[in-house]
Motif scaffolding. Structure first.
Motif, short mmCIF file in Angstrom:
data_model
loop_
_atom_site.label_atom_id
_atom_site.label_comp_id
_atom_site.label_asym_id
_atom_site.label_seq_id
_atom_site.Cartn_x
_atom_site.Cartn_y
_atom_site.Cartn_z
N ILE A 52 0.83 -1.20 0.00
CA ILE A 52 0.00 0.00 0.00
C ILE A 52 0.87 1.25 0.00
CG2 ILE A 52 -1.71 1.32 1.31
CD1 ILE A 52 -2.83 -1.45 2.24
N THR A 53 1.97 1.23 0.75
CA THR A 53 2.87 2.39 0.79
C THR A 53 3.57 2.59 -0.55
OG1 THR A 53 3.25 2.20 3.18
CG2 THR A 53 4.93 3.37 1.89
N ASN A 54 4.12 1.52 -1.12
CA ASN A 54 4.94 1.65 -2.32
C ASN A 54 4.15 1.64 -3.62
OD1 ASN A 54 7.32 1.74 -0.78
ND2 ASN A 54 7.35 -0.48 -0.65
N THR A 55 3.08 0.87 -3.71
CA THR A 55 2.32 0.76 -4.95
C THR A 55 1.17 1.75 -5.01
OG1 THR A 55 2.91 -1.57 -5.10
CG2 THR A 55 1.07 -0.84 -6.44
N ASP A 56 0.44 1.89 -3.91
CA ASP A 56 -0.68 2.84 -3.88
C ASP A 56 -0.22 4.24 -3.49
OD1 ASP A 56 -2.40 0.77 -4.55
OD2 ASP A 56 -2.96 0.35 -2.48
N HIS A 57 1.04 4.37 -3.09
CA HIS A 57 1.63 5.66 -2.71
C HIS A 57 0.85 6.34 -1.58
CE1 HIS A 57 4.18 5.07 -6.15
NE2 HIS A 57 3.12 4.95 -6.92
N ARG A 58 0.46 5.51 -0.60
CA ARG A 58 -0.23 6.00 0.59
C ARG A 58 0.52 5.47 1.80
NH1 ARG A 58 -6.51 5.57 0.25
NH2 ARG A 58 -6.25 6.93 2.03
N PRO A 59 1.40 6.29 2.40
CA PRO A 59 2.22 5.82 3.53
C PRO A 59 1.39 5.24 4.68
CG PRO A 59 2.94 7.98 2.77
CD PRO A 59 1.64 7.69 2.07
N VAL A 60 1.72 4.01 5.04
CA VAL A 60 1.01 3.30 6.09
C VAL A 60 1.81 3.36 7.39
CG1 VAL A 60 0.17 1.02 6.82
CG2 VAL A 60 -0.09 1.75 4.44
N ALA A 61 1.13 3.73 8.47
CA ALA A 61 1.76 3.77 9.79
C ALA A 61 1.73 2.38 10.43
CB ALA A 61 1.07 4.78 10.69
N LEU A 120 -6.98 -3.77 10.19
CA LEU A 120 -7.10 -2.32 10.33
C LEU A 120 -5.82 -1.70 9.81
CD1 LEU A 120 -8.54 0.23 11.31
CD2 LEU A 120 -7.45 -0.15 13.54
N VAL A 121 -5.95 -0.88 8.77
CA VAL A 121 -4.82 -0.19 8.17
C VAL A 121 -4.91 1.28 8.58
CG1 VAL A 121 -3.68 0.46 6.01
CG2 VAL A 121 -4.83 -1.76 6.20
N VAL A 122 -3.86 1.79 9.23
CA VAL A 122 -3.81 3.19 9.65
C VAL A 122 -2.74 3.88 8.83
CG1 VAL A 122 -3.43 4.79 11.56
CG2 VAL A 122 -4.55 2.58 11.99
N PHE A 123 -3.16 4.95 8.15
CA PHE A 123 -2.22 5.72 7.33
C PHE A 123 -1.51 6.76 8.19
CE2 PHE A 123 -5.54 4.28 4.40
CZ PHE A 123 -4.75 3.61 3.47
N LYS A 124 -0.37 7.23 7.70
CA LYS A 124 0.42 8.21 8.45
C LYS A 124 -0.30 9.54 8.61
CE LYS A 124 4.91 6.13 7.87
NZ LYS A 124 6.30 6.28 7.46
N ASP A 125 -1.31 9.80 7.76
CA ASP A 125 -2.08 11.05 7.90
C ASP A 125 -3.19 10.92 8.94
OD1 ASP A 125 -4.11 9.60 6.66
OD2 ASP A 125 -4.19 10.85 4.86
N GLY A 126 -3.30 9.75 9.59
CA GLY A 126 -4.28 9.53 10.64
C GLY A 126 -5.57 8.88 10.17
#
Length: 99
Positions: A30-39, A61-67
């Protein structure tokens, strides 16, 4: 389920629980392919391993770095069935919602 990743995540080995390998694969993909940094990614149930030819069903449960976050249905499929041996697990999960 949109994302499908063949398991062989770096740093994972035979003593790593299957759910932890799934979590690592989801976070990386999700971080590298979807370009959405995952926390973080947290999946249940805690699956140690799957039997030959079986599929484990999990909720993650996936939490992104933007909250923001989302819950994904995920699967761990053991591809070793019939005459196939030494195949890696196959991971799949619901893609994150569009931004």
């Amino acid at each position: 389920m949109a994302a499908v990743v063949v398991g062989a995540a770096a740093g994972c080995g035979p003593n790593t629980d299957a759910y932890a390998e799934l979590q690592d694969a989801m976070k990386s993909h999700i971080t590298n392919t979807d370009h959405r940094p995952v926390a973080s990614v947290a999946c249940t149930p805690h699956v140690h391993d799957t039997m030959r030819g079986d599929t484990a069903h999990l909720r993650c449960l996936v939490v992104f770095k933007d909250g923001t976050s989302y819950t994904a249905n995920a699967e761990i499929q053991n591809q070793n069935s019939g005459g196939r041996h030494n195949m890696p697990d196959l991971y799949s999960w619901d893609s994150p919602p569009q931004k």
